[in-house]
Write a protein that holds these residues in place. Structure first.
Motif, PDB file in Angstrom:
ATOM      1  N   UNK A  50       0.809  -1.208   0.000  1.00  0.00           N
ATOM      2  CA  UNK A  50       0.000   0.000   0.000  1.00  0.00           C
ATOM      3  C   UNK A  50       0.847   1.265   0.000  1.00  0.00           C
ATOM      4  N   UNK A  51       2.159   1.142   0.061  1.00  0.00           N
ATOM      5  CA  UNK A  51       3.029   2.305   0.079  1.00  0.00           C
ATOM      6  C   UNK A  51       3.418   2.762   1.470  1.00  0.00           C
ATOM      7  N   UNK A 206     -11.066 -15.238   0.250  1.00  0.00           N
ATOM      8  CA  UNK A 206     -11.054 -13.998  -0.512  1.00  0.00           C
ATOM      9  C   UNK A 206     -11.140 -12.847   0.487  1.00  0.00           C
ATOM     10  N   UNK A 207     -11.225 -11.631   0.000  1.00  0.00           N
ATOM     11  CA  UNK A 207     -11.180 -10.460   0.877  1.00  0.00           C
ATOM     12  C   UNK A 207     -12.437  -9.610   0.751  1.00  0.00           C
ATOM     13  N   UNK A 227     -18.197  -4.801  -0.740  1.00  0.00           N
ATOM     14  CA  UNK A 227     -17.231  -4.653  -1.813  1.00  0.00           C
ATOM     15  C   UNK A 227     -17.702  -3.523  -2.715  1.00  0.00           C
ATOM     16  N   UNK A 228     -16.749  -2.859  -3.328  1.00  0.00           N
ATOM     17  CA  UNK A 228     -17.097  -1.775  -4.233  1.00  0.00           C
ATOM     18  C   UNK A 228     -17.443  -2.327  -5.615  1.00  0.00           C
ATOM     19  N   UNK A 229     -18.411  -1.684  -6.272  1.00  0.00           N
ATOM     20  CA  UNK A 229     -18.752  -2.088  -7.634  1.00  0.00           C
ATOM     21  C   UNK A 229     -17.981  -1.232  -8.630  1.00  0.00           C
ATOM     22  N   UNK A 320      -9.062  -0.828  -1.931  1.00  0.00           N
ATOM     23  CA  UNK A 320      -8.814  -0.905  -3.368  1.00  0.00           C
ATOM     24  C   UNK A 320      -8.225  -2.250  -3.780  1.00  0.00           C
ATOM     25  N   UNK A 321      -7.674  -3.008  -2.827  1.00  0.00           N
ATOM     26  CA  UNK A 321      -7.102  -4.312  -3.134  1.00  0.00           C
ATOM     27  C   UNK A 321      -8.149  -5.421  -3.146  1.00  0.00           C
ATOM     28  N   UNK A 322      -9.353  -5.131  -2.681  1.00  0.00           N
ATOM     29  CA  UNK A 322     -10.425  -6.129  -2.571  1.00  0.00           C
ATOM     30  C   UNK A 322     -11.077  -6.331  -3.929  1.00  0.00           C
TER      31      UNK A 322
END
Length: 332
Positions: A50-51, A206-207, A227-229, A320-322
């Protein structure tokens, strides 16, 4: 010359572990992804996927890199792992981030981490940037670096093979904490932030992002997952089984109450399938990621039909990784 670490290259989940011709396989480690830079002047930087700067969190790795001969300069991609009783113990990593230097030093002494190097991105010399070179060339340079400096623990050279039979044997390593395989094209360049590798997980996990908890934030019973669409909206994906006491305690420390801008504000959740009774929930800032064990059964809206089990908190991942809402390919 001043240079910085690139974004890490990523892997696309697949459901088939077969090793194609022209590809190499590596074990998938159960740890923290980490890019490591060692500059010619001895300065060391360890950065998460993630930095996040993790240099102070892993003083044993920082010391090992800083102690290499003067002038040695490289950038590696790899995984931070802790071995305990013959297995990779992910839980021993989770307390490292967001701790004081003194606490990190104590944890390093009790549960020292190893750096499993699987790619070499830079190396001192006239042609120092290796990212445009094929994986086979980068791998050869990585092996030569380990040989030239006889790198001892905490350095570990990640195994790599082009033999499908050997790769298949690694799938049996799940008992010691290996998650599966990562497959890499021998001719492929290192492409930052691009999913050009492939990953196969043995465990069906999964996440997901935690959007709320049942009961209360002070005493969470279950997690409501989202989760984001494609449009960037947080969609409800399902609910967890009852959280274990250690997980509930870990979440209490990580979750923050959400304001009225939460996308689920005003929504009612059912207490159980097939009932209209409302569930008492506390909305939280949707930033904590958890790994869950789930089947691929979905209802008509794309949610998990059955409660999923939260395996662990993934404080090394961001929302954002999900995988996106309704993406079944991520499990497995």
């Amino acid at each position: 010359m001043v240079w910085t670490l690139p974004e890490p290259m990523l892997a696309e989940p697949v459901n088939n572990p077969a090793l194609p011709p022209g590809w190499a396989a590596e074990p998938k480690w159960d740890g923290y992804r980490a890019l490591l830079a060692r500059y010619a002047d001895g300065r060391v930087i360890i950065r998460s996927r993630r930095g996040t700067d993790m240099t102070a969190a892993f003083p044993e790795i920082t010391r090992a890199a800083a102690s290499l001969p003067a002038g040695v300069e490289f950038a590696m991609d790899g995984e931070l792992v802790v071995w305990e009783e013959g297995r990779v113990a992910f839980e021993r990593l989770q307390g490292r981030l967001n701790r004081t230097a003194a606490t990190a030093a104590r944890m390093a002494a009790q549960w020292p981490a190893h750096y499993v190097a699987f790619d070499l991105l830079r190396l001192n010399g006239t042609d120092s940037d290796l990212t445009a070179k094929p994986y086979a060339a980068r791998r050869a340079a990585l092996e030569q670096l380990f040989a030239d400096h006889a790198l001892p623990p905490p350095w570990t050279l990640c195994p790599s093979t082009t033999d499908p039979a050997a790769a298949a044997e690694w799938l049996d390593w799940s008992a010691v904490g290996m998650e599966g395989l990562v497959l890499k094209n021998l001719r492929g360049a290192y492409r930052p932030a691009t999913r050009a590798w492939r990953k196969y997980r043995v465990a069906h996990t999964t996440d997901a992002v935690i959007g709320a908890v049942s009961r209360s934030l002070a005493d969470p019973a279950t997690a409501l997952l989202g989760r984001y669409d494609q449009a960037g909206r947080l969609r409800y994906a399902g609910r967890s089984t009852v959280l274990s006491r250690p997980l509930a305690a870990a979440l209490r420390a990580q979750l923050s109450p959400a304001g009225e801008e939460h996308p689920w504000t005003g929504r009612t959740f059912s207490a159980s399938w097939g009932t209209k009774a409302a569930l008492t929930v506390a909305l939280v800032v949707p930033e904590a990621v958890v790994e869950v064990r789930a089947d691929v059964s979905r209802d008509g809206a794309g949610r998990w039909r059955h409660p999923v089990k939260v395996v662990r908190l993934r404080d090394d991942l961001a929302p954002a990784d999900v995988p996106l809402f309704g993406d079944d390919t991520a499990a497995g």
